[in-house]
Scaffold this motif. Sequence first.
Motif, PDB file in Angstrom:
ATOM      1  N   THR A  14       1.147  -6.892  16.809  1.00 17.73           N
ATOM      2  CA  THR A  14       0.440  -7.339  15.605  1.00 17.73           C
ATOM      3  C   THR A  14       0.543  -6.275  14.542  1.00 17.73           C
ATOM      4  OG1 THR A  14      -1.629  -6.447  16.444  1.00 17.73           O
ATOM      5  CG2 THR A  14      -1.171  -8.745  16.936  1.00 17.73           C
ATOM      6  N   PRO A  15       0.523  -6.691  13.294  1.00 18.85           N
ATOM      7  CA  PRO A  15       0.593  -5.687  12.218  1.00 18.85           C
ATOM      8  C   PRO A  15      -0.606  -4.775  12.255  1.00 18.85           C
ATOM      9  CG  PRO A  15       0.030  -7.850  11.339  1.00 18.85           C
ATOM     10  CD  PRO A  15       0.425  -8.068  12.766  1.00 18.85           C
ATOM     11  N   SER A  16      -0.407  -3.532  11.904  1.00 19.34           N
ATOM     12  CA  SER A  16      -1.482  -2.535  11.915  1.00 19.34           C
ATOM     13  C   SER A  16      -2.570  -2.941  10.946  1.00 19.34           C
ATOM     14  CB  SER A  16      -0.927  -1.160  11.532  1.00 19.34           C
ATOM     15  OG  SER A  16      -0.351  -1.216  10.241  1.00 19.34           O
ATOM     16  N   GLU A  17      -3.795  -2.685  11.355  1.00 17.66           N
ATOM     17  CA  GLU A  17      -4.941  -3.024  10.531  1.00 17.66           C
ATOM     18  C   GLU A  17      -5.533  -1.764   9.927  1.00 17.66           C
ATOM     19  OE1 GLU A  17      -7.685  -5.189  12.776  1.00 17.66           O
ATOM     20  OE2 GLU A  17      -6.422  -6.960  13.049  1.00 17.66           O
ATOM     21  N   ALA A  18      -6.201  -1.948   8.819  1.00 16.59           N
ATOM     22  CA  ALA A  18      -6.859  -0.828   8.148  1.00 16.59           C
ATOM     23  C   ALA A  18      -8.049  -0.377   8.957  1.00 16.59           C
ATOM     24  CB  ALA A  18      -7.309  -1.242   6.749  1.00 16.59           C
ATOM     25  N   PRO A  19      -8.451   0.851   8.846  1.00 11.56           N
ATOM     26  CA  PRO A  19      -9.637   1.356   9.576  1.00 11.56           C
ATOM     27  C   PRO A  19     -10.850   0.501   9.262  1.00 11.56           C
ATOM     28  CG  PRO A  19      -8.449   3.167   8.549  1.00 11.56           C
ATOM     29  CD  PRO A  19      -7.822   1.899   8.047  1.00 11.56           C
ATOM     30  N   GLY A  20     -11.650   0.270  10.311  1.00 10.58           N
ATOM     31  CA  GLY A  20     -12.864  -0.526  10.113  1.00 10.58           C
ATOM     32  C   GLY A  20     -12.659  -1.996  10.375  1.00 10.58           C
ATOM     33  N   GLY A  21     -11.467  -2.414  10.786  1.00  5.72           N
ATOM     34  CA  GLY A  21     -11.241  -3.805  11.088  1.00  5.72           C
ATOM     35  C   GLY A  21     -11.278  -4.710   9.876  1.00  5.72           C
ATOM     36  N   GLN A  22     -10.895  -4.221   8.702  1.00  5.02           N
ATOM     37  CA  GLN A  22     -10.942  -5.015   7.483  1.00  5.02           C
ATOM     38  C   GLN A  22      -9.595  -5.661   7.167  1.00  5.02           C
ATOM     39  OE1 GLN A  22     -12.349  -2.449   4.423  1.00  5.02           O
ATOM     40  NE2 GLN A  22     -14.385  -2.201   5.332  1.00  5.02           N
ATOM     41  N   GLY A  23      -8.678  -5.706   8.104  1.00  7.14           N
ATOM     42  CA  GLY A  23      -7.393  -6.340   7.850  1.00  7.14           C
ATOM     43  C   GLY A  23      -6.329  -5.309   7.556  1.00  7.14           C
ATOM     44  N   PRO A  24      -5.128  -5.758   7.438  1.00  4.96           N
ATOM     45  CA  PRO A  24      -4.007  -4.827   7.184  1.00  4.96           C
ATOM     46  C   PRO A  24      -4.112  -4.198   5.810  1.00  4.96           C
ATOM     47  CG  PRO A  24      -3.290  -7.113   6.981  1.00  4.96           C
ATOM     48  CD  PRO A  24      -4.676  -7.150   7.532  1.00  4.96           C
ATOM     49  N   GLU A  25      -3.631  -2.968   5.709  1.00 12.03           N
ATOM     50  CA  GLU A  25      -3.632  -2.271   4.433  1.00 12.03           C
ATOM     51  C   GLU A  25      -2.705  -2.968   3.442  1.00 12.03           C
ATOM     52  OE1 GLU A  25      -2.575   1.728   5.090  1.00 12.03           O
ATOM     53  OE2 GLU A  25      -4.407   2.244   6.179  1.00 12.03           O
ATOM     54  N   ARG A  26      -3.141  -2.965   2.176  1.00  9.62           N
ATOM     55  CA  ARG A  26      -2.360  -3.629   1.137  1.00  9.62           C
ATOM     56  C   ARG A  26      -2.295  -2.730  -0.080  1.00  9.62           C
ATOM     57  NH1 ARG A  26      -3.410  -6.764  -3.249  1.00  9.62           N
ATOM     58  NH2 ARG A  26      -5.634  -6.660  -2.833  1.00  9.62           N
ATOM     59  N   THR A  27      -1.143  -2.563  -0.630  1.00  9.79           N
ATOM     60  CA  THR A  27      -0.968  -1.737  -1.825  1.00  9.79           C
ATOM     61  C   THR A  27      -1.520  -2.483  -3.031  1.00  9.79           C
ATOM     62  OG1 THR A  27       1.036  -0.785  -0.890  1.00  9.79           O
ATOM     63  CG2 THR A  27       0.703  -0.553  -3.282  1.00  9.79           C
ATOM     64  N   PRO A  28      -2.468  -1.866  -3.784  1.00 11.83           N
ATOM     65  CA  PRO A  28      -3.033  -2.567  -4.942  1.00 11.83           C
ATOM     66  C   PRO A  28      -1.967  -2.828  -5.999  1.00 11.83           C
ATOM     67  CG  PRO A  28      -3.679  -0.253  -4.951  1.00 11.83           C
ATOM     68  CD  PRO A  28      -3.003  -0.508  -3.638  1.00 11.83           C
ATOM     69  N   THR A  29      -2.165  -3.901  -6.727  1.00 10.85           N
ATOM     70  CA  THR A  29      -1.226  -4.263  -7.779  1.00 10.85           C
ATOM     71  C   THR A  29      -1.474  -3.410  -9.016  1.00 10.85           C
ATOM     72  OG1 THR A  29      -2.703  -5.952  -8.665  1.00 10.85           O
ATOM     73  CG2 THR A  29      -1.174  -6.633  -6.927  1.00 10.85           C
ATOM     74  N   TYR A  30      -0.528  -3.475  -9.956  1.00 11.84           N
ATOM     75  CA  TYR A  30      -0.634  -2.716 -11.201  1.00 11.84           C
ATOM     76  C   TYR A  30      -1.861  -3.148 -12.000  1.00 11.84           C
ATOM     77  CZ  TYR A  30       0.645  -0.788 -15.746  1.00 11.84           C
ATOM     78  OH  TYR A  30       0.644  -0.115 -16.936  1.00 11.84           O
ATOM     79  N   GLU A  31      -2.132  -4.462 -12.004  1.00  9.46           N
ATOM     80  CA  GLU A  31      -3.298  -4.967 -12.739  1.00  9.46           C
ATOM     81  C   GLU A  31      -4.595  -4.463 -12.123  1.00  9.46           C
ATOM     82  OE1 GLU A  31      -0.776  -6.683 -11.785  1.00  9.46           O
ATOM     83  OE2 GLU A  31       0.137  -7.393 -13.659  1.00  9.46           O
ATOM     84  N   GLU A  32      -4.637  -4.410 -10.780  1.00  5.60           N
ATOM     85  CA  GLU A  32      -5.834  -3.909 -10.114  1.00  5.60           C
ATOM     86  C   GLU A  32      -6.062  -2.430 -10.414  1.00  5.60           C
ATOM     87  OE1 GLU A  32      -5.899  -6.837  -6.195  1.00  5.60           O
ATOM     88  OE2 GLU A  32      -5.006  -4.847  -6.067  1.00  5.60           O
ATOM     89  N   VAL A  33      -4.976  -1.671 -10.461  1.00  5.11           N
ATOM     90  CA  VAL A  33      -5.100  -0.249 -10.803  1.00  5.11           C
ATOM     91  C   VAL A  33      -5.636  -0.085 -12.216  1.00  5.11           C
ATOM     92  CG1 VAL A  33      -3.808   1.889 -11.189  1.00  5.11           C
ATOM     93  CG2 VAL A  33      -3.298   0.470  -9.200  1.00  5.11           C
ATOM     94  N   LEU A  34      -5.126  -0.899 -13.159  1.00  2.28           N
ATOM     95  CA  LEU A  34      -5.611  -0.831 -14.535  1.00  2.28           C
ATOM     96  C   LEU A  34      -7.081  -1.207 -14.621  1.00  2.28           C
ATOM     97  CD1 LEU A  34      -2.633  -2.352 -16.571  1.00  2.28           C
ATOM     98  CD2 LEU A  34      -3.242   0.053 -16.292  1.00  2.28           C
ATOM     99  N   GLU A  35      -7.491  -2.231 -13.868  1.00  2.00           N
ATOM    100  CA  GLU A  35      -8.898  -2.642 -13.884  1.00  2.00           C
ATOM    101  C   GLU A  35      -9.806  -1.538 -13.350  1.00  2.00           C
ATOM    102  OE1 GLU A  35      -9.193  -6.226 -11.716  1.00  2.00           O
ATOM    103  OE2 GLU A  35      -8.172  -7.470 -13.230  1.00  2.00           O
ATOM    104  N   ARG A  36      -9.368  -0.884 -12.265  1.00  2.00           N
ATOM    105  CA  ARG A  36     -10.169   0.194 -11.703  1.00  2.00           C
ATOM    106  C   ARG A  36     -10.292   1.363 -12.684  1.00  2.00           C
ATOM    107  NH1 ARG A  36      -7.632   0.420  -5.542  1.00  2.00           N
ATOM    108  NH2 ARG A  36      -8.306  -1.679  -4.893  1.00  2.00           N
TER     109      ARG A  36
END
Length: 228
Positions: free
Chosen positions: A57-79
């Motif tokens: 199975t694909p590796s999951e992010a720590p804490g059992g919150q699902g696989p790690e995902r690279t944020p999009t450019y729009e999400e970075v701008l919003e943050r």
Amino acid sequence: MGRALATLIGVICIATVATQALAAGVLWWHGRLTPSAWTEIAAALDGTPGGAIPAETPSEAPGGQGPERTPTYEEVLERRAAAALQLADRTEQLRSAARAVAAEAQAVSDDRAALSADRAAFERELAKARAELTAEATEQARELVKNMGPKKSVGYLMNLPDLSVVTLIKGLDARTASKVLAEFAGGTEVERARGAEIFAALHAGQPEAAAFDAATGGAAAAPEDPGG
């Protein structure tokens, strides 16, 4: 017939074992003889379906919150925009606090200035009232000197400070003042010396001269004049 069948089965088994051994050797030679490969081989030998083998199975992010995902450019701008807004809000809060502190400091300064002005006005009024009271008392003393006569007045004037005597005599009319000074001059040695000092002070323009010298930084002021 039976012997031939047994021989055929034996040949098949030997061929099967040889084939498996050859396959294992090839896998080992290529470095693919991993635990998962052994599991697959054992499952094949046992007749277990391949679907029963647990898949990776694909590796999951720590804490059992699902696989790690690279944020999009729009999400970075919003943050970044959210962080900038928070920083601007915090800066404005600090500026507001600084303005409030400055306003409070100015209010305290204004209160001190007003208190100082009130105190100065009170001191002026107090000095004025004292001067008026002293002037009235001095005028009464002059009337007493006139009424009791030069000879008796000298006895009282000897007990007063020089400046007070000068102030009293200076406010008398010339005739009465001359008689008082003549009485000093015709008295005892101490009275004559005192009379000479009084006359010298009158000639020097006391007590006004002492006050002028003190105001202009000259000689020290004479003792405070109790009258006017």
